[in-house]
Write a protein that holds these residues in place. Structure first.
Motif, mmCIF file in Angstrom:
data_model
loop_
_atom_site.group_PDB
_atom_site.id
_atom_site.type_symbol
_atom_site.label_atom_id
_atom_site.label_comp_id
_atom_site.label_asym_id
_atom_site.label_seq_id
_atom_site.Cartn_x
_atom_site.Cartn_y
_atom_site.Cartn_z
ATOM 1 N N GLY A 417 3.026 -28.454 -25.356
ATOM 2 C CA GLY A 417 3.701 -27.426 -26.129
ATOM 3 C C GLY A 417 4.470 -28.003 -27.306
ATOM 4 N N THR A 418 4.554 -27.248 -28.384
ATOM 5 C CA THR A 418 5.299 -27.657 -29.575
ATOM 6 C C THR A 418 6.113 -26.479 -30.095
ATOM 7 O OG1 THR A 418 3.484 -27.103 -31.093
ATOM 8 C CG2 THR A 418 3.533 -29.346 -30.214
ATOM 9 N N ARG A 419 7.110 -26.779 -30.919
ATOM 10 C CA ARG A 419 7.955 -25.743 -31.498
ATOM 11 C C ARG A 419 7.224 -25.009 -32.615
ATOM 12 N NH1 ARG A 419 13.475 -26.108 -31.119
ATOM 13 N NH2 ARG A 419 13.337 -24.060 -32.130
ATOM 14 N N THR A 420 7.528 -23.728 -32.750
ATOM 15 C CA THR A 420 6.984 -22.905 -33.847
ATOM 16 C C THR A 420 8.118 -22.077 -34.447
ATOM 17 O OG1 THR A 420 6.332 -21.295 -32.145
ATOM 18 C CG2 THR A 420 4.605 -22.762 -33.000
ATOM 19 N N PRO A 421 9.026 -22.722 -35.158
ATOM 20 C CA PRO A 421 10.166 -21.967 -35.722
ATOM 21 C C PRO A 421 9.742 -20.888 -36.700
ATOM 22 C CG PRO A 421 10.021 -24.201 -36.633
ATOM 23 C CD PRO A 421 9.071 -24.147 -35.489
ATOM 24 N N GLU A 422 8.556 -21.046 -37.323
ATOM 25 C CA GLU A 422 8.106 -20.038 -38.280
ATOM 26 C C GLU A 422 7.776 -18.713 -37.602
ATOM 27 O OE1 GLU A 422 4.448 -22.219 -36.820
ATOM 28 O OE2 GLU A 422 6.525 -22.701 -37.366
ATOM 29 N N LEU A 423 7.548 -18.729 -36.270
ATOM 30 C CA LEU A 423 7.255 -17.494 -35.544
ATOM 31 C C LEU A 423 8.491 -16.887 -34.902
ATOM 32 C CD1 LEU A 423 3.952 -18.458 -33.667
ATOM 33 C CD2 LEU A 423 4.173 -17.158 -35.788
ATOM 34 N N ALA A 424 9.586 -17.628 -34.875
ATOM 35 C CA ALA A 424 10.765 -17.198 -34.125
ATOM 36 C C ALA A 424 11.299 -15.849 -34.604
ATOM 37 C CB ALA A 424 11.858 -18.260 -34.213
ATOM 38 N N ALA A 425 11.276 -15.628 -35.910
ATOM 39 C CA ALA A 425 11.810 -14.375 -36.451
ATOM 40 C C ALA A 425 10.695 -13.472 -36.965
ATOM 41 C CB ALA A 425 12.792 -14.669 -37.581
ATOM 42 N N GLY A 426 9.502 -13.654 -36.411
ATOM 43 C CA GLY A 426 8.350 -12.912 -36.915
ATOM 44 C C GLY A 426 8.138 -11.587 -36.230
ATOM 45 N N PRO A 427 7.116 -11.488 -35.367
ATOM 46 C CA PRO A 427 6.764 -10.194 -34.774
ATOM 47 C C PRO A 427 7.901 -9.600 -33.952
ATOM 48 C CG PRO A 427 5.047 -11.839 -34.414
ATOM 49 C CD PRO A 427 6.240 -12.570 -34.934
ATOM 50 N N HIS A 428 7.957 -8.265 -33.912
ATOM 51 C CA HIS A 428 8.874 -7.508 -33.057
ATOM 52 C C HIS A 428 10.337 -7.737 -33.415
ATOM 53 C CE1 HIS A 428 5.183 -8.239 -30.544
ATOM 54 N NE2 HIS A 428 5.179 -6.935 -30.695
ATOM 55 N N ASP A 429 10.608 -8.004 -34.691
ATOM 56 C CA ASP A 429 11.987 -8.039 -35.197
ATOM 57 C C ASP A 429 12.882 -8.997 -34.415
ATOM 58 O OD1 ASP A 429 11.325 -6.038 -37.077
ATOM 59 O OD2 ASP A 429 11.600 -4.495 -35.548
ATOM 60 N N GLY A 430 12.320 -10.097 -33.969
ATOM 61 C CA GLY A 430 13.140 -11.098 -33.300
ATOM 62 C C GLY A 430 13.557 -10.748 -31.889
ATOM 63 N N GLU A 433 11.314 -14.396 -28.048
ATOM 64 C CA GLU A 433 11.382 -15.796 -28.436
ATOM 65 C C GLU A 433 9.970 -16.362 -28.538
ATOM 66 O OE1 GLU A 433 11.879 -18.690 -29.898
ATOM 67 O OE2 GLU A 433 13.934 -18.497 -29.190
ATOM 68 N N TYR A 434 9.461 -16.428 -29.789
ATOM 69 C CA TYR A 434 8.144 -16.996 -30.022
ATOM 70 C C TYR A 434 8.233 -18.387 -30.639
ATOM 71 C CZ TYR A 434 6.433 -12.204 -29.318
ATOM 72 O OH TYR A 434 6.138 -10.962 -28.795
ATOM 73 N N GLY A 435 9.386 -19.009 -30.526
ATOM 74 C CA GLY A 435 9.589 -20.306 -31.154
ATOM 75 C C GLY A 435 9.000 -21.488 -30.409
ATOM 76 N N TYR A 436 8.356 -21.234 -29.252
ATOM 77 C CA TYR A 436 7.751 -22.328 -28.475
ATOM 78 C C TYR A 436 6.272 -22.030 -28.208
ATOM 79 C CZ TYR A 436 12.631 -23.494 -27.681
ATOM 80 O OH TYR A 436 13.960 -23.808 -27.864
ATOM 81 N N ALA A 437 5.609 -21.441 -29.180
ATOM 82 C CA ALA A 437 4.225 -21.010 -28.993
ATOM 83 C C ALA A 437 3.204 -22.062 -29.392
ATOM 84 C CB ALA A 437 3.972 -19.730 -29.792
#
Length: 642
Positions: A417-430, A433-437
């Motif tokens: 697994g790796t961090r994905t900070p670009e997704l953290a505030a993306g879908p579903h208005d935050g 937590e999608y920051g570890y996708a």
């Protein structure tokens, strides 16, 4: 006068200040100016739109203006008048506050003629990021889209290209007067009767403006539901009972009846009798058309609404509609391997609404994307992201699964697994937590099958996501840069050479193909030179090999049955990949008469791999051998005996 290729019909009512942009977007089309005519129908505008049209008509000879004697109350009648006046081979309907991309008509006309389309949808986009715009759900052009599974039926707006002869054949027109969804009947029936429906997806053809001040439709909810019921009957007449019909009906249950007729008017001022009549009409429609399959396909908010409607839970229905219209989204609940929508009355004993109304699990699909793909020897490195919508990624694992298409055999590798900070505030208005996708996986083709090389086959690449007890998998898609076929020749193990190919399906899904020992049917090597004299052949070929063993030597092979002749060749890197050249001396090779197949053999470290050589048409190259004295004598003797 030349017959126009397309007539653009614009219904106009109080469209200032956007009207000029709409008209001039048609004038600015890249196709020949004589190929387009514009028919604008003014529906007794009161803001100067009619006068503006007359000014524009003096400037643009292709614009014809029709002024209606009295206001019709909706876009239907102006569109009908425009159709009657139109002379074009195709019709396009443009709203007066929207506009076209400059290449829109050219691309849609080209698609219509190439595919023989009755209807062409163009991708749409919002104006300046504000509006009802959408991409219609396609990533690439579609010449023949299916009405049931192709996604087109979701879009029943009139902003499409229609073949005029097809419309005349159907004898259809738009609903007149102040009617909500005046294009529903027209477009729905056209879809059901169309032989070919096409999609232009690679260009934003239509720009949609959300004015924010559009007046509510004047027709009453009961009449609207009656019209939708007539559409449902038409669907039943054209589509056999079953899943296909239900997928079309779901759209009308959801959007027209539950969302617009019921939810959109629930808080309007009305008498108790009118409200009871609205509920009765909506309930009757659902009782007739909402099969279990339709109900299951509804999003959870509409499933709960439908349950309250048919079970006469009026107070709960009011709260659900209020939540849908005005409530703030609430995080979903994950329990027992299922995902339930965060909606009112979930597991409320007093309401007793079943869990199935809230369960969104069957309609969830992992979101995934390949971002990087590279090779390290026999190891294929895949990096990207994958997650299940509505579930946090803080407790998530991703497994890359290879599934052989024919046998169904599966092999899996757990990813890091790796961090994905670009997704953290993306879908579903935050809310999630999608920051570890992110994931990184190394697929060692030499040891993937329990320490043994990956067997021959066409292996689909899947990602399996497990998060908070919910497990789902989906084919891994790939961006365009990795979608092209890439061939690599490598040793998966001692004595196990293989040609490994990465490619993508038409849907952009990654595929890994392995062919060990030989690729007798692979069209990989192409003949680039073949000159013959009385004494020799000069032969050259190139292949789309991205890499091969550095110590490999090349030979050109001539094969006839089990017999094989080889000639040493030179190897060079080319823009296409690998290039080989050799001189063949038939007398020295002692080629027997008959046809010999030409191929290339690469040899290295006690391994060798053979590829046939093809011509420009994709057919294998054959060379004719010369008969020996013995063969000539045999032929003469055979003819004498005959």
């Amino acid at each position: 006068m030349r017959t126009p290729d397309v007539s653009v019909v614009i219904p106009v009512y109080n469209a200032m200040p956007w009207l000029r942009q709409a008209v001039e977007s048609v004038v600015a089309q890249t196709i020949d100016s004589d190929a387009v005519e514009i028919i604008a129908v003014d529906d007794c505008s009161t803001d100067g739109s009619g006068e503006e049209l007359d000014v524009l008509a003096e400037r643009h000879r292709r614009l014809r203006v029709v002024h209606l004697a009295e206001n019709s109350g909706g876009a239907g009648e102006p569109r009908n008048v425009g159709m009657t006046a139109a002379r074009g081979e195709y019709l396009f309907f443009l709203d007066a506050d929207d506009y076209l991309g400059t290449e829109a008509l050219g691309k849609m006309l080209a698609m219509a003629r190439r595919a023989g389309s009755d209807i062409v949808l163009g991708a749409t986009a919002p104006v300046l990021g504000r509006g009802r715009g959408h991409r219609r759900g396609w990533s690439q052009d579609v010449e023949r889209a299916e009405i049931v599974d192709g996604g087109v039926y979701e879009w029943l707006d009139a902003h499409k290209l229609f073949r005029r002869a097809f419309v005349d054949e159907l004898g259809i027109g738009f609903v007149k007067g102040p009617r909500a969804g005046s294009d529903l009947e027209f477009v729905s029936y056209a879809y059901l009767c169309a032989r070919v429906i096409s999609v232009v997806a690679d260009y934003d053809c239509y720009y949609v403006r959300d004015r924010g001040d559009a007046p509510a439709a004047a027709d009453d909810a009961l009449e609207f539901i009656s019209r939708v019921d007539a559409i449902a009957h038409t669907i039943a007449d054209h589509v056999p009972e079953g899943g296909g019909r239900d997928r079309l009906l779901e759209r009308h249950v959801r959007r027209e009846v539950l969302d617009e007729a019921l939810g959109g008017r629930w808080f309007d001022e009305m008498s108790d009798e009118d409200r009871a009549a609205l509920v009765a009409a909506a309930r009757e429609f659902c009782a007739h058309w909402m099969t279990p399959s339709v109900f299951a396909a509804l999003p959870p908010i509409f499933r709960v609404m439908a349950h309250c409607l048919v079970n006469d839970l009026s107070e709960e229905l009011t709260d659900i509609v209020r939540f849908q219209r005005f409530g703030d989204p609430v995080k979903d609940i994950v329990d027992g391997g299922r995902v339930y929508a965060g909606l009112p009355f979930f597991r409320n004993p007093a309401a007793a609404i079943p869990d199935v109304c809230y369960d969104r699990t069957p309609n969830l699909r992992p979101r995934r994307r390949l971002r990087e793909m590279d090779w390290h020897g026999t190891k294929l490195r895949l990096a990207g992201h994958a997650f299940i919508p509505h579930i946090d990624t803080d407790e998530q694992t991703v497994t890359v699964v290879l599934r052989e298409r024919d046998s169904g055999a599966e092999l899996g590798v757990q990813a890091r697994g790796t961090r994905t900070p670009e997704l953290a505030a993306g879908p579903h208005d935050g809310r999630y937590e999608y920051g570890y996708a992110g994931f990184v996986a190394y697929l060692d083709l030499g040891r993937l099958a329990d320490g043994r090389p990956l067997p021959d086959g066409r292996w689909e690449v899947w990602v399996e996501v497990c998060a908070h007890g919910v497990t789902m998998r989906r084919r891994l898609d790939t961006p365009g840069e990795y979608a092209q076929r890439r061939h690599k020749l490598m040793s998966l193990d001692v004595g196990t050479p293989a040609l490994v190919t990465t490619s993508a399906t038409k849907r952009g899904e990654l595929v890994l193909s392995v062919a060990a020992r030989n690729a007798s049917t692979m069209d990989l090597m192409r003949l680039t030179e073949c000159e013959s004299t009385r004494t020799h052949y000069a032969v050259a070929a190139h292949g789309h090999l991205e890499s091969w063993p550095k110590d490999a030597t090349a030979e050109l092979c001539l094969v006839r049955g089990k017999r094989i002749k080889t000639v040493r060749a030179t190897v060079e890197n080319t823009d296409e990949g690998i290039g080989v050249k050799a001189t063949l001396l038939p007398p020295r090779l002692r080629l027997a008469s008959g046809w010999w197949g030409l191929g290339m053999r690469l040899s290295w470290s006690n391994n060798h791999f053979e590829l046939p050589v093809h011509d420009a048409a994709g057919k294998q190259v054959w060379l004719q051998g010369r008969p020996t004295l013995r063969e000539l004598f045999g032929r003469v003797r055979g003819s004498v005996r005959a």
